[in-house]
Design a protein around this motif. Structure first.
Motif, PDB file in Angstrom:
ATOM      1  N   SER A  49       0.868  -1.185   0.000  1.00 16.79           N
ATOM      2  CA  SER A  49       0.000   0.000   0.000  1.00 16.79           C
ATOM      3  C   SER A  49       0.899   1.228   0.000  1.00 16.79           C
ATOM      4  CB  SER A  49      -0.823   0.069   1.285  1.00 16.79           C
ATOM      5  OG  SER A  49      -1.538  -1.101   1.466  1.00 16.79           O
ATOM      6  N   GLY A  50       0.273   2.385  -0.030  1.00 15.98           N
ATOM      7  CA  GLY A  50       1.020   3.619   0.175  1.00 15.98           C
ATOM      8  C   GLY A  50       0.984   3.971   1.662  1.00 15.98           C
ATOM      9  N   SER A  52       1.789   5.037   5.514  1.00  8.91           N
ATOM     10  CA  SER A  52       2.807   4.756   6.533  1.00  8.91           C
ATOM     11  C   SER A  52       3.299   3.300   6.505  1.00  8.91           C
ATOM     12  CB  SER A  52       2.237   5.083   7.913  1.00  8.91           C
ATOM     13  OG  SER A  52       0.984   4.455   8.045  1.00  8.91           O
ATOM     14  N   ARG A  82      -1.503   6.054  -7.091  1.00  6.94           N
ATOM     15  CA  ARG A  82      -1.947   7.361  -7.565  1.00  6.94           C
ATOM     16  C   ARG A  82      -1.519   7.510  -9.033  1.00  6.94           C
ATOM     17  NH1 ARG A  82      -0.038   9.647  -2.469  1.00  6.94           N
ATOM     18  NH2 ARG A  82      -1.260   8.642  -0.830  1.00  6.94           N
ATOM     19  N   LYS A 189      -9.315  11.408  -0.682  1.00  8.56           N
ATOM     20  CA  LYS A 189      -7.935  11.650  -0.233  1.00  8.56           C
ATOM     21  C   LYS A 189      -7.128  12.041  -1.464  1.00  8.56           C
ATOM     22  CE  LYS A 189      -3.994   9.318   1.954  1.00  8.56           C
ATOM     23  NZ  LYS A 189      -3.488   8.095   2.624  1.00  8.56           N
TER      24      LYS A 189
HETATM   25  O1  LIG Z   1      -2.487   5.727  -1.796  1.00  8.09           O
HETATM   26  C1  LIG Z   1      -2.789   5.751  -0.641  1.00  8.09           C
HETATM   27  O2  LIG Z   1      -3.252   6.733  -0.088  1.00  8.09           O
HETATM   28  C2  LIG Z   1      -2.543   4.536   0.175  1.00  8.09           C
HETATM   29  O3  LIG Z   1      -2.254   3.421  -0.540  1.00  8.09           O
HETATM   30  C3  LIG Z   1      -3.695   4.282   1.091  1.00  8.09           C
HETATM   31  O4  LIG Z   1      -4.545   3.339   0.663  1.00  8.09           O
HETATM   32  C4  LIG Z   1      -3.144   3.999   2.447  1.00  8.09           C
HETATM   33  O5  LIG Z   1      -2.867   2.651   2.648  1.00  8.09           O
HETATM   34  C5  LIG Z   1      -4.126   4.463   3.440  1.00  8.09           C
HETATM   35  O6  LIG Z   1      -4.589   5.732   3.079  1.00  8.09           O
HETATM   36  C6  LIG Z   1      -3.525   4.546   4.818  1.00  8.09           C
HETATM   37  O7  LIG Z   1      -2.545   5.526   4.811  1.00  8.09           O
HETATM   38  P1  LIG Z   1      -1.751   5.842   6.132  1.00  8.09           P
HETATM   39  O8  LIG Z   1      -1.057   4.585   6.537  1.00  8.09           O
HETATM   40  O9  LIG Z   1      -0.783   6.919   5.757  1.00  8.09           O
HETATM   41  O10 LIG Z   1      -2.782   6.269   7.131  1.00  8.09           O
END
Ligand SMILES: O=C(O)[C@H](O)[C@@H](O)[C@H](O)[C@H](O)COP(=O)(O)O
Length: 264
Positions: A49-50, A52, A82, A189
Motif C-alpha cells: 500500500s502507500g 505509513s 496514484r 484523499k
Molecule cells: O495511496 C494511498 O493513499 C494509500 O495506498 C492508502 O490506501 C493507504 O494505505 C491508506 O490511506 C492509509 O494511509 P496511512 O497509513 O498513511 O494512514
C-alpha cells in the motif's frame, strides 16, 4: 453488484506497545510467509500500500531478514496507486522504491509499477492485463473459489475514514465485483486520480496484514473490528477472507477504543 459481505466474527488482531514493536513483528511475519511460499511454489507475490506502511517495513532491511529472505523470488504489486508520474512525490511506487525496494535485490522485472503514461482508465486496464499475463506464466495463482487472482500476502493500511486501498466509504467502487483493477477520479484523499484493486481481489488473498498505527485511526479500528451488522460497513470492515488469514497489526493508540487491547 455484490452485497457488502459482513463478517460474523472478529478478525484476529495483535496490539503492540508501539510502532517499533509492531514493525519487528511485521518483518518476522512477512519473512516467514516469504519462506513458506518460496518453498511451496517458488515465488512470493506481495502487495504493498502507500502511506505509513512502507516505513513499517523497515525492519525487513535489517539482520537477520535482509540476508535470509530470497528476494529474487519476490514479485511486488500495489493495492492502489496514484495516477502520477513515478518520480512524483505523490507516487506510491516512489515511496516504496525510496524507502524499501531500492535497498533489496528484487529483480526490477518483478516490480509491477503502474504505466504512468496512461489515463486512470488506461492504467487500470493495463495493470489488469499485466496481472492476467502473470496468471498465464504462473507467477500469480487464481482463487479456485471465484477465479479472481490470489496474492500470497497483502500489506494494507487504513485511513482515519476506514478506507483501504482506494476504496472509500460510501463510494460505488466498494461494490465493484467484476473488475480486478479499477480506477477512481474523485478520491476524497488527494490526489484524486488513482487505480485500485477491487474487493473480490483483496478478499481472495492467502494472507492479509492490516497495519494501523496512531490515534487518528482509533474510531475506525473500533468500528471495523466490531461485529455489529450494518448495511453500510466501512471498507476496512469489508476485508474478509474465506480461504485465508487476516491479521490486524495495531499499536496501542490505534487500539485505544477496543475493549480487548492487551498489548505485546
Ligand atoms: O495511496 C494511498 O493513499 C494509500 O495506498 C492508502 O490506501 C493507504 O494505505 C491508506 O490511506 C492509509 O494511509 P496511512 O497509513 O498513511 O494512514
Amino acid at each position: 453488484m455484490a452485497e457488502a459481505s459482513i463478517r460474523s466474527e472478529k478478525p484476529k488482531h495483535i496490539v503492540f506497545k508501539g510502532e517499533e514493536e509492531l514493525s519487528k513483528s511485521l518483518a518476522k511475519y512477512t519473512a516467514d510467509l516469504s519462506e513458506k511460499f518460496v518453498r511451496e511454489r517458488g515465488a512470493f507475490t506481495v502487495v504493498l500500500s502507500g502511506g505509513s506502511l512502507i516505513e513499517s517495513l523497515r525492519k525487513l532491511l535489517e539482520a537477520p531478514f535482509v540476508d535470509s529472505i530470497e528476494w529474487a523470488r519476490w514479485h511486488v504489486f500495489w493495492v492502489d496507486e496514484r495516477v502520477v508520474k513515478k518520480d512524483h512525490p505523490d507516487s506510491n511506487y516512489k515511496l516504496a522504491f525510496d524507502g524499501f525496494l531500492s535497498k533489496v535485490p528484487i529483480p526490477p522485472g518483478h516490480v509491477y509499477a503502474i504505466n504512468d503514461a496512461l489515463s486512470p482508465e488506461g492504467a487500470a486496464d493495463d495493470y489488469e492485463a499485466c496481472l492476467r499475463q502473470l496468471v498465464k506464466t504462473e507467477v500469480l495463482e487464481l482463487s479456485k473459489d471465484n477465479g479472481f487472482p490470489k496474492f500470497d500476502l497483502m500489506l494494507l493500511g487504513m485511513g482515519p475514514d476506514g478506507h483501504v486501498a482506494s476504496l472509500f466509504p460510501g463510494h460505488p467502487l466498494v461494490k465493484e465485483n467484476q473488475r480486478w483493477v479499477t480506477f477512481i477520479k474523485d478520491s476524497p484523499k488527494p490526489p484524486p486520480q488513482r487505480i485500485t484493486f477491487t474487493f473480490p481481489v483483496i478478499n481472495s488473498s492467502s494472507y492479509i496484514a492490516q497495519v494501523v498505527c496512531g490515534s487518528n485511526e482509533a474510531a475506525a479500528v473500533h468500528n471495523a473490528l466490531g461485529t455489529e451488522k450494518t448495511s453500510d460497513p466501512l471498507p476496512a470492515a469489508m476485508v474478509t477472507l474465506k480461504d485465508g488469514e487476516l491479521t490486524w497489526f495495531l499499536d496501542e493508540a490505534a487500539a485505544s477504543l477496543l475493549q480487548d487491547k492487551a498489548s505485546l
